[in-house]
Motif scaffolding. Structure first.
Motif, PDB file in Angstrom:
ATOM      1  N   PRO A 283      -0.914  -9.118  13.601  1.00 36.79           N
ATOM      2  CA  PRO A 283      -1.264  -8.567  14.917  1.00 36.79           C
ATOM      3  C   PRO A 283      -0.805  -7.123  15.138  1.00 36.79           C
ATOM      4  O   PRO A 283      -1.064  -6.544  16.192  1.00 36.79           O
ATOM      5  CB  PRO A 283      -0.548  -9.504  15.896  1.00 36.79           C
ATOM      6  CG  PRO A 283       0.536 -10.129  15.119  1.00 36.79           C
ATOM      7  CD  PRO A 283       0.191 -10.067  13.676  1.00 36.79           C
ATOM      8  N   LEU A 284      -0.119  -6.526  14.153  1.00 34.70           N
ATOM      9  CA  LEU A 284       0.419  -5.166  14.325  1.00 34.70           C
ATOM     10  C   LEU A 284      -0.393  -4.151  13.535  1.00 34.70           C
ATOM     11  O   LEU A 284      -0.920  -4.463  12.475  1.00 34.70           O
ATOM     12  CB  LEU A 284       1.876  -5.110  13.855  1.00 34.70           C
ATOM     13  CG  LEU A 284       2.874  -6.021  14.585  1.00 34.70           C
ATOM     14  CD1 LEU A 284       4.240  -5.928  13.918  1.00 34.70           C
ATOM     15  CD2 LEU A 284       2.977  -5.658  16.064  1.00 34.70           C
ATOM     16  N   ILE A 285      -0.467  -2.931  14.084  1.00 34.70           N
ATOM     17  CA  ILE A 285      -1.053  -1.821  13.302  1.00 34.70           C
ATOM     18  C   ILE A 285       0.144  -1.061  12.738  1.00 34.70           C
ATOM     19  O   ILE A 285       0.690  -0.151  13.382  1.00 34.70           O
ATOM     20  CB  ILE A 285      -1.946  -0.925  14.197  1.00 34.70           C
ATOM     21  CG1 ILE A 285      -3.031  -1.767  14.876  1.00 34.70           C
ATOM     22  CG2 ILE A 285      -2.585   0.200  13.370  1.00 34.70           C
ATOM     23  CD1 ILE A 285      -3.749  -1.040  16.019  1.00 34.70           C
ATOM     24  N   LEU A 286       0.580  -1.482  11.550  1.00 35.46           N
ATOM     25  CA  LEU A 286       1.836  -0.950  11.003  1.00 35.46           C
ATOM     26  C   LEU A 286       1.743   0.535  10.677  1.00 35.46           C
ATOM     27  O   LEU A 286       2.751   1.238  10.704  1.00 35.46           O
ATOM     28  CB  LEU A 286       2.258  -1.754   9.777  1.00 35.46           C
ATOM     29  CG  LEU A 286       2.762  -3.169  10.101  1.00 35.46           C
ATOM     30  CD1 LEU A 286       2.917  -3.988   8.843  1.00 35.46           C
ATOM     31  CD2 LEU A 286       4.095  -3.105  10.860  1.00 35.46           C
ATOM     32  N   SER A 287       0.530   1.014  10.415  1.00 32.28           N
ATOM     33  CA  SER A 287       0.380   2.451  10.100  1.00 32.28           C
ATOM     34  C   SER A 287       0.807   3.332  11.290  1.00 32.28           C
ATOM     35  O   SER A 287       1.129   4.498  11.119  1.00 32.28           O
ATOM     36  CB  SER A 287      -1.070   2.762   9.718  1.00 32.28           C
ATOM     37  OG  SER A 287      -1.937   2.405  10.779  1.00 32.28           O
ATOM     38  N   LYS A 288       0.824   2.738  12.503  1.00 32.67           N
ATOM     39  CA  LYS A 288       1.283   3.501  13.679  1.00 32.67           C
ATOM     40  C   LYS A 288       2.800   3.450  13.823  1.00 32.67           C
ATOM     41  O   LYS A 288       3.385   4.276  14.527  1.00 32.67           O
ATOM     42  CB  LYS A 288       0.656   2.920  14.960  1.00 32.67           C
ATOM     43  CG  LYS A 288      -0.813   3.231  15.131  1.00 32.67           C
ATOM     44  CD  LYS A 288      -1.281   2.774  16.508  1.00 32.67           C
ATOM     45  CE  LYS A 288      -2.726   3.213  16.768  1.00 32.67           C
ATOM     46  NZ  LYS A 288      -3.184   2.806  18.111  1.00 32.67           N
ATOM     47  N   LEU A 289       3.430   2.481  13.183  1.00 38.42           N
ATOM     48  CA  LEU A 289       4.876   2.288  13.366  1.00 38.42           C
ATOM     49  C   LEU A 289       5.705   2.821  12.204  1.00 38.42           C
ATOM     50  O   LEU A 289       6.817   3.308  12.400  1.00 38.42           O
ATOM     51  CB  LEU A 289       5.173   0.794  13.579  1.00 38.42           C
ATOM     52  CG  LEU A 289       4.462   0.164  14.789  1.00 38.42           C
ATOM     53  CD1 LEU A 289       4.724  -1.335  14.850  1.00 38.42           C
ATOM     54  CD2 LEU A 289       4.889   0.825  16.097  1.00 38.42           C
ATOM     55  N   VAL A 290       5.143   2.759  10.990  1.00 41.96           N
ATOM     56  CA  VAL A 290       5.885   3.222   9.795  1.00 41.96           C
ATOM     57  C   VAL A 290       6.329   4.692   9.914  1.00 41.96           C
ATOM     58  O   VAL A 290       7.470   5.015   9.553  1.00 41.96           O
ATOM     59  CB  VAL A 290       5.073   2.953   8.508  1.00 41.96           C
ATOM     60  CG1 VAL A 290       5.656   3.701   7.311  1.00 41.96           C
ATOM     61  CG2 VAL A 290       5.036   1.449   8.219  1.00 41.96           C
ATOM     62  N   PRO A 291       5.483   5.612  10.447  1.00 46.20           N
ATOM     63  CA  PRO A 291       5.949   7.010  10.568  1.00 46.20           C
ATOM     64  C   PRO A 291       7.234   7.140  11.388  1.00 46.20           C
ATOM     65  O   PRO A 291       8.092   7.963  11.083  1.00 46.20           O
ATOM     66  CB  PRO A 291       4.783   7.718  11.271  1.00 46.20           C
ATOM     67  CG  PRO A 291       3.582   6.892  10.929  1.00 46.20           C
ATOM     68  CD  PRO A 291       4.071   5.480  10.840  1.00 46.20           C
ATOM     69  N   HIS A 292       7.390   6.300  12.419  1.00 48.37           N
ATOM     70  CA  HIS A 292       8.622   6.329  13.229  1.00 48.37           C
ATOM     71  C   HIS A 292       9.818   5.899  12.388  1.00 48.37           C
ATOM     72  O   HIS A 292      10.911   6.456  12.515  1.00 48.37           O
ATOM     73  CB  HIS A 292       8.488   5.389  14.429  1.00 48.37           C
ATOM     74  CG  HIS A 292       7.458   5.807  15.428  1.00 48.37           C
ATOM     75  ND1 HIS A 292       7.622   6.909  16.243  1.00 48.37           N
ATOM     76  CD2 HIS A 292       6.249   5.282  15.743  1.00 48.37           C
ATOM     77  CE1 HIS A 292       6.552   7.040  17.027  1.00 48.37           C
ATOM     78  NE2 HIS A 292       5.705   6.066  16.743  1.00 48.37           N
ATOM     79  N   LEU A 293       9.603   4.901  11.531  1.00 53.35           N
ATOM     80  CA  LEU A 293      10.700   4.438  10.659  1.00 53.35           C
ATOM     81  C   LEU A 293      11.080   5.526   9.666  1.00 53.35           C
ATOM     82  O   LEU A 293      12.259   5.722   9.361  1.00 53.35           O
ATOM     83  CB  LEU A 293      10.294   3.159   9.917  1.00 53.35           C
ATOM     84  CG  LEU A 293      10.050   1.919  10.784  1.00 53.35           C
ATOM     85  CD1 LEU A 293       9.550   0.764   9.922  1.00 53.35           C
ATOM     86  CD2 LEU A 293      11.320   1.504  11.522  1.00 53.35           C
TER      87      LEU A 293
END
Length: 210
Positions: free
Chosen positions: A157-167
């Protein structure tokens, strides 16, 4: 609800503790609370005031505010969605609280919102600002919340490509706890999506050794 609308505005800690318990009982019994959603403005006011409780410097009031908001989520379910924008910033702040119990409860309420009020990615699109929070504990908390989200819901359910840059930015954080939490989160992402994340990290200039 008229009574609660008035009482939640009290500033006295003892009175808040009493009213909070009364509200929990009221929300827990649908037969006693048929007027919960009769007046939208009144409901808005109560939730606004409870959000202020969450921000209280008294940790007992803060915990009770989190409990009562959780009870509202249980009762309103998807109808709580309009309030997500109101409650999320104070929850991010509380994930940076000095007390473990408050941090844990704030994260639990965020996860409850994903389960009952709105899809996980809807929450994460609004939660991602927490990666830049001024309090290092809040930044750490957001990384740990991502780990918990992946554990419960997986990557689907997540769009990880939007979250990985923050990590990736958090890897270089000035605080070691935030760096460790970001690495934990990326390990969890890797566990769910495999090599794709390694390729993505390489594209972002993260050294292969790292």
């Amino acid at each position: 609800m008229d009574y609660f609308c008035e009482q939640v505005q009290q500033k006295d800690v003892g009175r808040r503790m009493q009213v909070g318990q009364e509200l929990l009982e009221y929300l827990g019994d649908p037969a006693r609370s048929p007027d919960l959603e009769q007046d939208q403005q009144r409901l808005d006011k109560v939730i606004d005031e409870l959000t202020a409780w969450v921000n209280s410097s008294n940790f007992k009031v803060s915990l009770l505010g989190l409990d009562v908001l959780g009870a509202f989520v249980d009762r309103l379910s998807g109808r709580f969605k309009p309030y997500i924008g109101t409650v999320l910033m104070p929850l991010i702040d509380r994930m940076g609280d000095a007390k473990d119990q408050v941090r844990e409860q704030a994260q639990n309420l965020i996860l409850k919102l994903m389960c009952e009020a709105a899809p996980p990615m809807y929450i994460w699109e609004r939660l991602a600002v927490g990666f830049k929070h001024k309090n290092y504990r809040s930044r750490e908390g957001v990384c740990l919340c991502l780990v918990a989200t992946l554990n419960i819901y997986g990557a689907q359910p997540l769009i990880l490509s939007k979250l990985v840059p923050h990590l990736c930015i958090a890897f270089g954080d000035s605080n070691s706890q935030v760096r460790d939490a970001a690495i934990l989160a990326i390990v969890e992402v890797y566990r769910h999506v495999g090599e794709k994340v390694r390729i993505d990290l390489a594209k972002r200039g993260i050294p292969p050794g790292r």
